[in-house]
Every structure is written in C-alpha cells, then in structure tokens.
Design a protein around this motif. Structure first.
Motif, short mmCIF file in Angstrom:
data_model
loop_
_atom_site.label_atom_id
_atom_site.label_comp_id
_atom_site.label_asym_id
_atom_site.label_seq_id
_atom_site.Cartn_x
_atom_site.Cartn_y
_atom_site.Cartn_z
N PHE A 75 -3.06 3.54 -3.21
CA PHE A 75 -2.78 2.55 -4.13
C PHE A 75 -2.63 1.20 -3.46
O PHE A 75 -1.64 1.10 -2.74
CB PHE A 75 -1.64 3.10 -5.23
CG PHE A 75 -1.59 2.00 -6.34
CD1 PHE A 75 -1.84 2.64 -7.67
CD2 PHE A 75 -0.80 0.98 -6.31
CE1 PHE A 75 -1.66 2.06 -8.91
CE2 PHE A 75 -0.64 0.26 -7.50
CZ PHE A 75 -1.01 0.75 -8.93
N GLN A 76 -3.20 0.16 -3.71
CA GLN A 76 -2.92 -1.13 -3.07
C GLN A 76 -2.87 -2.10 -3.96
O GLN A 76 -3.59 -2.56 -4.97
CB GLN A 76 -4.00 -1.22 -1.97
CG GLN A 76 -3.87 -2.31 -0.91
CD GLN A 76 -4.86 -2.35 0.11
OE1 GLN A 76 -5.94 -2.91 -0.04
NE2 GLN A 76 -4.67 -1.76 1.27
N TYR A 108 -6.88 1.53 -7.25
CA TYR A 108 -6.41 2.89 -6.77
C TYR A 108 -7.92 3.40 -6.14
O TYR A 108 -8.79 3.86 -7.10
CB TYR A 108 -6.07 3.60 -8.04
CG TYR A 108 -6.00 5.31 -7.90
CD1 TYR A 108 -5.13 5.68 -6.92
CD2 TYR A 108 -6.68 5.85 -8.83
CE1 TYR A 108 -5.39 7.16 -6.57
CE2 TYR A 108 -6.51 7.29 -8.89
CZ TYR A 108 -5.73 7.75 -7.72
OH TYR A 108 -5.94 9.34 -7.95
N LEU A 154 -2.71 6.78 -12.57
CA LEU A 154 -2.70 5.92 -11.44
C LEU A 154 -3.79 4.69 -11.52
O LEU A 154 -3.49 3.68 -11.30
CB LEU A 154 -2.75 6.42 -9.98
CG LEU A 154 -1.37 7.43 -9.67
CD1 LEU A 154 -1.68 8.17 -8.51
CD2 LEU A 154 -0.40 6.51 -9.33
N GLY A 155 -4.94 5.12 -12.14
CA GLY A 155 -6.00 4.35 -12.36
C GLY A 155 -5.75 3.33 -13.33
O GLY A 155 -5.97 2.16 -13.24
N THR A 210 -5.51 -5.06 -7.69
CA THR A 210 -4.99 -3.98 -7.39
C THR A 210 -5.77 -2.83 -7.77
O THR A 210 -6.80 -3.02 -8.58
CB THR A 210 -3.77 -3.67 -8.40
OG1 THR A 210 -2.92 -4.68 -8.42
CG2 THR A 210 -3.01 -2.43 -8.12
N ALA A 253 -3.16 0.92 -11.74
CA ALA A 253 -3.86 0.05 -11.03
C ALA A 253 -4.54 -1.36 -12.03
O ALA A 253 -4.42 -2.58 -11.78
CB ALA A 253 -4.90 0.28 -10.37
N LEU A 276 5.16 5.41 -6.75
CA LEU A 276 5.29 3.87 -6.39
C LEU A 276 6.69 3.57 -6.25
O LEU A 276 6.92 2.47 -5.99
CB LEU A 276 4.31 2.97 -7.23
CG LEU A 276 3.05 3.32 -7.71
CD1 LEU A 276 2.57 2.36 -8.60
CD2 LEU A 276 2.32 3.57 -6.60
N VAL A 311 -1.06 7.93 -2.23
CA VAL A 311 -0.85 8.67 -3.74
C VAL A 311 -1.80 9.96 -3.82
O VAL A 311 -2.42 10.19 -2.92
CB VAL A 311 -1.04 7.73 -4.67
CG1 VAL A 311 -0.02 6.78 -4.64
CG2 VAL A 311 -2.35 7.24 -4.67
N MET A 325 3.85 6.49 -11.93
CA MET A 325 4.34 5.26 -11.04
C MET A 325 5.81 5.73 -10.60
O MET A 325 5.76 5.54 -9.48
CB MET A 325 4.44 4.01 -11.76
CG MET A 325 2.81 3.33 -12.47
SD MET A 325 2.85 1.95 -12.72
CE MET A 325 3.73 1.84 -14.22
N THR A 366 0.76 -1.30 0.04
CA THR A 366 -0.07 0.11 -0.04
C THR A 366 0.71 1.20 0.02
O THR A 366 1.94 1.42 0.71
CB THR A 366 -0.88 0.05 1.29
OG1 THR A 366 -1.44 -1.38 1.45
CG2 THR A 366 -2.08 1.00 1.12
#
Length: 932
Positions: free
Chosen positions: A343-344, A334, A301-302, A332, A305, A443, A290, A439, A287
């Motif tokens: 974000f997981q 967002y 980001l979507g 995954t 994911a 990330l 973000v 990312m 996790t």
C-alpha cells in the motif's frame, strides 16, 4: 449496512449485453453493473498436471492462448535474482528445439496480436491472440516452449538475452525516480524475504547466470504441472480438449514446485530515508506491506487506496492539490500480490513549498483518514468506477488484461478461474466500518517514509565489463517431434458497418456498433491539435484542455469528478498533433447522464481563476518533469530540429509548452482559444456503442444540436513555413549520470497522411517496424545493446516525419548510430526486401486484421484516423487484397523513393562525458546543447 443488492449472482454474459438504457439522470445501481461481469468457463486437467481453462467468445475469429507458470521473482534463491525474468526473455525471444527460427517469425507471419511475455513477483506468462485457423500452430509452439526448449538454448543466446535484460534494467533505472523501488524493497523486507528483491534482479546476479543455471531453472519450474493454460475466444471445450491433449499431453510432469511462502513483515518503528535524483521536485512516499489478493482485507484495502488518493475526487487531491496547493500530484495504490501486498502513497511536492511541512501534513491526512474511514458515497463511487473499468478491460479475449488474464490469475493463485466473482462480491460488500477496520489493522503499523530530493544521484551498480569465460555446458539430446502444423485459410476482416447522421446544427456523427460489452465510447474532435497552439504562446491549448475537465459554469472540479465516478464514466480532453478532442467512455446504462456531463464540459467551461492558477502550476511542474526524463528531453528537441520553430509541427507533441509562455497566460487567452477552435463548425463526433444509432442520435442532438458557433472567426493553421534542409548531423543534449543514451533520428518525408502509405509502411516493417525489424534484431537481439528500438512513419495530416527511437547502453552510443546508418544505407541500396521478408510482412498484416478490431476502442480509433487521413469507410477491408498483390520490388521502390538516402538528424540524450568522444568519432557535425 452492506450493499446486499450488489452481491446478486453475476449472470449476464459480457458478449450479450442486456442492460436497459437509463431513462433519467439517475445512475444505474452497482448491482445492475455487477450482473454484466461474467466470464463463463469450463476446465479440465491433463494427466501430466496441466490445468486448462476454456472460455468461448465468438465475436471474432481469434483465440487467446495464455500460458501462466507459477513461478516469479519471489521464488528466486539468493544469488539468482532476475532469473525468472531472464528466462521469460529466453522463452519469448529464442528458438525452441522444433522451431529453430524462434517463435517470433511464425507468430508475426500468422498475424498474431497482443503477443508478449511478462514476469512479476508471483508468475511468468506467455500470451498471444491468434487467428482461429492458426491455433494448431500456436499450440504447437507454446508446447515446444514448455517441453522442448533447453536443447536450443546456447551460451550465445543466453549472453544476448542477458545483455537485453540488463538494458531493460538500465532503461527503467534511467528514468526520474527510477532507483526508488530497489530501496523500498530492501528497507521494507528483511534479508532472505522472498519479496525483498526486484523482478529485474541485480546486475551482478545477471552477470553470474550460467547456462547450466538457466537449464536447471527451467527443469525446476516450467513443467506442465506448474502451469495453467487458458484458451479464450473462437473455441469450445471439446475442441480445446482434443487439441491440448494432442500438443501438450506428451510432455512429462516436471519437478514438484511449491511457490515460496512469505509472511507480512512489520517494521519495528517508522523509517525515514532520503534519496537524491536529478529531478525538479521533491517526491514523498509512504509505504506499508499489507495482505495480498487472497486475504479478506484485499477489497477493503483497494477501496481505501481509491478514496485516499486514487479517485479524481480523492481525499489527498482535495487537500493537497486543490486545497492548500502544496502538491502538484498525488497517487495512492494497493498492489495485491499472491502472498502479500503493498500500500503506497506518493506526493509530488510543489516547487517552492516546504517539503517538511508537506510531509507532516501528509501524515496528518493519512492518520485522519485511517481513523475516520470513507463515507458510504465514497465507497459507492469507488465500486461503480471499478466495475466500469473492469467491464471495459474484459472486452478483449487476451492481451495484458482481457478475459484470459482474469481466468488465469484466478486459477493460478486461488485454484478458481471464477475468483474474479469473489473479488467483485467483496468489493460490493465493503462498508465504511470494514474499510476502517482494515486500515486500522494494517495502516497503523510503522511506515516507511521515503523522500527523493533534487540532487546528484547515488552511485549506480553497473554490469561487469569483463565477465570470465563461461564454463562449457554439456550438450543435450534433442528428440524431434512431429512437424509444426501449417496455418489454415484465414477468415477475412468484417469491419463494422459505418453509419452517419448530422445533428441539427450540422455536426457530423460517424458511428459503428460493437455489442461485445455494454459500453459506449465516443470522441468529439476538433480540427486543431498541437499544431494549432499559438507559436508565441506554446502551452495555451494544453492549459485550456486541462481546465475543461476542471469545472463548468454549473459544476465545480470536485462535483464533476464525483459525478463521473457515480456513473462509471471517464471524460478526458486530449490533443494529438492534428486534432483536439474530448473523449468519453461509460457503461451504456448510464449514457444519458454521462452525455450531460460531456456536453457541459465542452460547451460551458468555467475557467475559474483558482483552477487556472492550480493547473498552471501543475503544467509548469510537468514541463520541469519533462526536462528531467530522457524521453521528455528528446521529445522536446527533435520536432524543432526537424521542422524549425515556426512550423506548426515544430513543437513538442506533449503540448506542455515553455515555462515563460505558460507563466504569462491569462483567462482571456484560454477563452479565446476555446472560441476559435472548440466550436460546432469545427467539430465531428465519433461514437462506438452497443446501442443503435437510431437511439443515440436524439440523445446527441438534444445535447449538441442547438450549440451555435461564436461570432469570433474559426482558427486556422498555416503549414507554409519553410522546413530546414535535411542536413545529417548530431545534436547532443547532456544528461549526466545516465547509464543509457536515448538516440532519436528524424527525417521529414515528401508525403502526407493523406497519401497512400500502405506499401511504404510494409517496407518499413522490414527495416524498422516491430520486433523482427533489421535494426532491432541487430542492435537488440544480436548485440544486446538495447531493450528495444524501432523506426516508423509517424503519420501527420500534412508533412510526415520518419522517426527512429533507440535507447542504448551509454558505452555503445556511437557504435549504435553507426549500425543504424549502415542498416538504412544497405536497405535502401543493395540489401532490399527479401522474398522471405516480403512473405512474412504480407501474411502477418493480412492475418492480424480480424484481431485488430476486437475492442471498441480500436474501432473508434479506426473511425477517427480514417476521417483524418481521408480514407473510405471500408479502408481496412481493402487492405488484404492489396497486401497479397504487393511485391518485394514495389516495397523497395517505394522505400527508396520516400526515404531517399535516409539522411537523419540525430538527437542524443545522454551523459556527454561518456558519449561525446563516441559521437565525435562518427565524423558528423556535432552540436552540444542543454535541455530546453
């Protein structure tokens, strides 16, 4: 290279689809889909600051009313966690100053649909979709909730809702992995950060909430100047302006509220945490905090994911589930909040695998993806899948995800009801480079790596048993307003005309047209269901169905998934108790190539050895997961208790089967089941589309008309097995460390789904059906022992059961069963349906009919159930006059005839050390068994 075509203005109205039917197998470009996503709106603001957004949609005589407040869990100060959610309950379920009986009674009586309230980090909302003729009454009630609530809030009502909320918390905490989220928030965010605590709050803070605290919370946050009101549906802006001014204009401005600001924290270094839970396998989490939905990186980001672990063809699925098969599932996601996002990545480690090795491999895969980024094709598939989902979500005017929601979110967070357009434009502009840059920015920071291992749970923080007496609060002055307006004449339901045709091989097609959105939904159904699962090999059908969508003779698993994503189509295989089906939804512009996939899935499954072994392991993991959750344990036990092991209905409705049987299945078992049941002489096709049947019939015939039945005999189901005599007793299944017990009650009725159950269902609404039922009002609203419970006639084609479901706090388990027994006894004897209850049920059921079929999904379901239960095509249009003629005496007579003395068998899933003494005190025969 950016997808410039996608950025074209969205100009085609959802309620007037004009997409041309695809003439070949080539998917329609995303730009064409994008132009179908448009929600025209007008807006105005009252002098008191209330912002109003109006969208006109005349497809049904209903209006969605949605009030959104710019306050959520992030705005709660230390010591007041859970207040926003607690007040949502108070606003939703309690009386107001001018509606002393509460809003639920009139909402039900007017026939409201999709009514509820929710709270999240950033907002609190209340919503309902009401008949147009009831709009004045709905606006009166919504304005009373906003400006006339506090004088009706008493200590007793606060205490009741406090108990309900604490049981909602227990219910969530009681699930497998249910305590993880608290740990994630407390580790990711520093002390004092607005997002550090959960929306449900802590037991201690909920215990400490005083009446004056909650009064002040409303004064500070629920003024009109902190709210957005959306009206969507059968209304225009001139009418909306007049009505909103009439009902809301007198409410004074409230306190100036600035929603809490929040930075995006970065961990100083990677943090590894280990938790334990009574679960069958290790779960890994990764996790990051973000940016949120207003940030330029949100769309990228979507997309990241989706490609990493959201699509059916995702990188992690291909590597860990289909590749080295060290995991049984991956996800995954967002989550974009107002000020920030999360974000997981989640991985369920396959039992028997080295969790350390899987954890290292997961980190390597994530790092590689962050460095390399997605391909153009992966982004294109994500865009089309997202657009298709968005189009289908926007079909209703209200509810949890309809057009009112899109407009309210945009206005509340971005000061722009059309914010969804900017979101879609950003989605279409995503490129491999932009996703990789997002990312790389977010990330590559230190991650929170959480592991949940099987074992005994950590200590659980319960509510206080002995709260001190509350401080008396001063009485408030209540100034009455004008009486609540009455509901006008209701428009009758106009159910879509049902048409039929027959394919060349005799398959019947049952069709209805819905032109709200350019979408086609269909189901190819077979007379099978969980009831057709072999008694000596339960789980056969589920494994066969899972393999249908795992690949065909000409398409691999990944190819099948990718082609669906390119088309914006979803194909799923499913089974209810009585029927087995393969469903499809797709944007109609891509209907023909989507039908090609659907036909291939149904007719040409590959049942490859490698796919079989992978899906077998996933099904075995699913059985283990089912045996770890309260609902899964109870759901496996109750059908066998009610019907016995030899009856087709004596099987868990999940269809997962039992471990030993699933372990022994081979390819011949699956192909044999497919030949016996998934065949044209056992099939019907149900379809709802914006395209006329004259266009669809040739397409269907081209793909299914030449399908010939195999030589093997068609499957049969036998319902002549003896059902155990109904003997009231309790079966206790021990689940240690459960803060809540799940009570399930069951009784096999002397009716079938093909009998007339309209009067029975109306009578049951009084005792067990819905929020206003007697058992829910008693145990939830009066005593505060549950988050919600109910009883219902669960229709089956043959012998139908009546089922009660009641999750209650553990220390009230025995008392709750006693209350349930007493409530049903009284209802079926001296305390039958009252005149008031009869009127509420009758008016509510008539009023909700026009809004019940607003979506094509609901129409499709109506076609299927009408066929299953032998109803005429105009069945739903016949109900209103039947309700009008219904009497309380008739409702009582039917309930007593069918339910008898309601001699339920009770299955209780809970901590035996806490629960058993309570159950023994009831004096019913008691059996204690393990989950199986």
């Amino acid at each position: 290279m950016r997808n410039a075509a996608f950025l074209a203005a969205a100009a085609i109205l959802l309620s007037a689809p004009t997409l041309a039917m695809a003439q070949s197998a080539a998917p329609v470009p995303p730009a064409v889909l994008a132009r179908s996503v448009d929600i025209p709106f007008e807006e105005f603001t009252l002098d008191n600051g209330l912002r109003v957004v109006v969208h006109t949609d005349r497809k049904a005589p209903v209006v969605a009313v949605a009030a959104w407040y710019n306050v959520g869990a992030k705005d709660e100060p230390e010591g007041q966690t859970g207040y926003a959610h607690l007040f949502e309950h108070i606003g939703l379920f309690n009386p107001t100053e001018n509606v002393p009986g509460g809003l639920m009674e009139p909402l039900r009586a007017m026939g409201a649909t999709d009514w509820n309230g929710t709270t999240w980090f950033d907002r609190t909302n209340f919503f309902q979709t009401v008949p147009t003729s009831a709009l004045d009454q709905a606006l009166y009630m919504e304005s009373d909730r906003m400006g006339h609530l506090l004088g009706a809030l008493t200590q007793e009502r606060l205490d009741n809702q406090r108990g309900v909320v604490q049981n909602e918390k227990r219910q969530g905490d009681n699930q497998p992995y249910g305590l993880v989220y608290y740990s994630l928030l407390e580790t990711l965010f520093p002390a004092g950060h607005p997002y550090r605590h959960s929306t449900i709050g802590s037991m201690a803070d909920l215990d400490a909430a005083s009446l004056e605290d909650l009064r002040q919370w409303h004064r500070d946050n629920y003024g009109p100047n902190n709210a957005v009101l959306v009206l969507a549906g059968d209304i225009d802006v001139a009418t909306a302006r007049r009505k909103v001014e009439q009902y809301f204009g007198h409410i004074p401005r409230g306190a100036v509220n600035e929603p809490a600001q929040a930075d995006i924290p970065t961990l100083p270094a990677r943090i590894d945490t280990v938790m334990h839970d009574r679960v069958p396998n290790t779960r890994l989490y990764r996790t990051w905090v973000v940016p949120g939905l207003l940030d330029a990186a949100a769309a990228d980001l979507g997309v990241a994911a989706a490609v990493l672990g959201g699509l059916a063809s995702s990188r992690l699925d291909n590597a860990l589930v289909r590749g080295d098969e060290t995991a049984t599932s991956v996800t995954t996601g967002y989550q974009a909040f107002h000020r920030l996002g999360m974000f997981q990545v989640t991985v369920d480690v396959k039992p028997g695998q080295d969790a350390d090795a899987v954890s290292r491999r997961l980190d390597e895969l994530i790092a590689d993806f962050v460095a390399s980024g997605p391909t153009e094709d992966e982004i294109a598939r994500t865009v089309v899948s997202s657009l298709s989902g968005r189009i289908q979500t926007l079909e209703p005017v209200g509810g949890f995800g309809g057009k009112a929601v899109a407009l309210a979110e945009g206005e509340l967070y971005a000061d722009d009801p059309g914010f969804y357009r900017r979101q879609l434009a950003a989605l279409g502009a995503a490129t491999p480079a932009s996703v990789r840059a997002a990312m790389d920015r977010w990330l590559t920071r230190p991650v929170l790596a959480t592991r949940v291992e099987p074992g005994e749970r950590e200590a659980y923080a319960e509510a206080a048993d002995d709260r001190p007496p509350p401080e008396p609060a001063a009485a408030l002055t209540v100034v009455p307003r004008e009486p609540m307006p009455a509901v006008g004449a209701m428009k009758p339901l106009d159910f879509p005309d049902v048409e039929r045709t027959t394919l060349s091989n005799g398959i019947e097609v049952i069709y209805a047209r819905s032109t709200t959105v350019p979408v086609t939904r269909m189901a190819v159904e077979f007379d099978a269901g969980v009831a057709a699962d072999p008694a000596d090999a339960p789980g056969t059908q589920r494994l066969m169905l899972d393999l249908l969508t795992e690949g065909t003779e000409s398409r691999t698993t990944v190819e099948l998934a990718e082609q669906q994503e390119r088309l914006g189509a979803t194909i799923n295989a499913f089974a209810t108790t009585d029927r087995t089906g393969v469903g499809m939804s797709t944007v109609s512009a891509n209907l023909e190539p989507s039908l090609d996939l659907l036909s291939d899935v149904i007719r040409n499954p590959a049942f490859r050895a490698e796919d079989l072994e992978r899906r077998r392991n996933q099904q075995l993991a699913g059985i283990a997961q089912e045996l770890s959750s309260p609902g899964g344990i109870g759901g496996r036990a109750l059908p066998v208790v009610l019907y016995g092991p030899d009856h087709p209905y004596g099987r868990p409705v999940s269809g997962l089967g039992v471990t030993a049987a699933v372990q022994g299945l081979d390819r011949d078992d699956l192909t044999g089941f497919h030949e016996a049941w998934i065949r044209p002489d056992n099939a019907k096709i149900f379809i709802v589309s914006d395209r006329p049947l004259a266009e669809l019939a040739p397409m269907l015939d081209a793909r299914f008309g030449a399908w010939a039945a195999p030589a093997a005999p068609r499957g049969t189901k036998a319902f002549d097995a003896a059902i155990p005599a109904p003997t009231p007793r309790i079966v206790l299944i021990d689940r240690p460390q459960s803060p809540q017990s799940l009570i399930l009650g069951g009784l096999v009725l002397p009716v079938t789904g093909r009998d007339d159950v309209v009067t029975l269902n109306a009578a049951n609404e009084v005792i067990g059906g819905g929020f206003l039922s007697r058992i829910n009002q008693d145990i939830r609203e009066t005593r505060g022992w549950s988050y919600g419970l109910g009883g219902a006639v669960n229709l089956r084609e043959h012998q139908t059961p009546y089922l009660v479901q009641a999750p209650v706090q553990a220390n009230r388990t025995g008392e709750s069963i006693a209350v349930l027994i007493d409530q049903y006894r009284a209802f079926l004897s001296e305390r039958g349906v009252t005149a008031f209850e009869r009127d509420r049920v009758v008016k509510g059921n008539i009023g909700q009919l026009p809004g019940s079929f607003e979506s094509s999904a609901n129409v499709l379901n109506a076609l299927r159930t009408n066929d299953l239960y032998g109803r005429p095509d105009n069945y739903w249009e016949t109900l209103a006059p039947r309700y009008e003629a219904m009497t309380a005496e008739a409702m009582d007579a039917e309930a007593r005839r069918v339910l008898g003395s309601a001699g339920f068998v009770w299955v209780v899933v809970g901590d035996a050390a806490t629960v058993r003494p309570q159950l023994e005190a009831l004096g019913l025969p008691l059996e204690v068994r393990a989950a199986q």
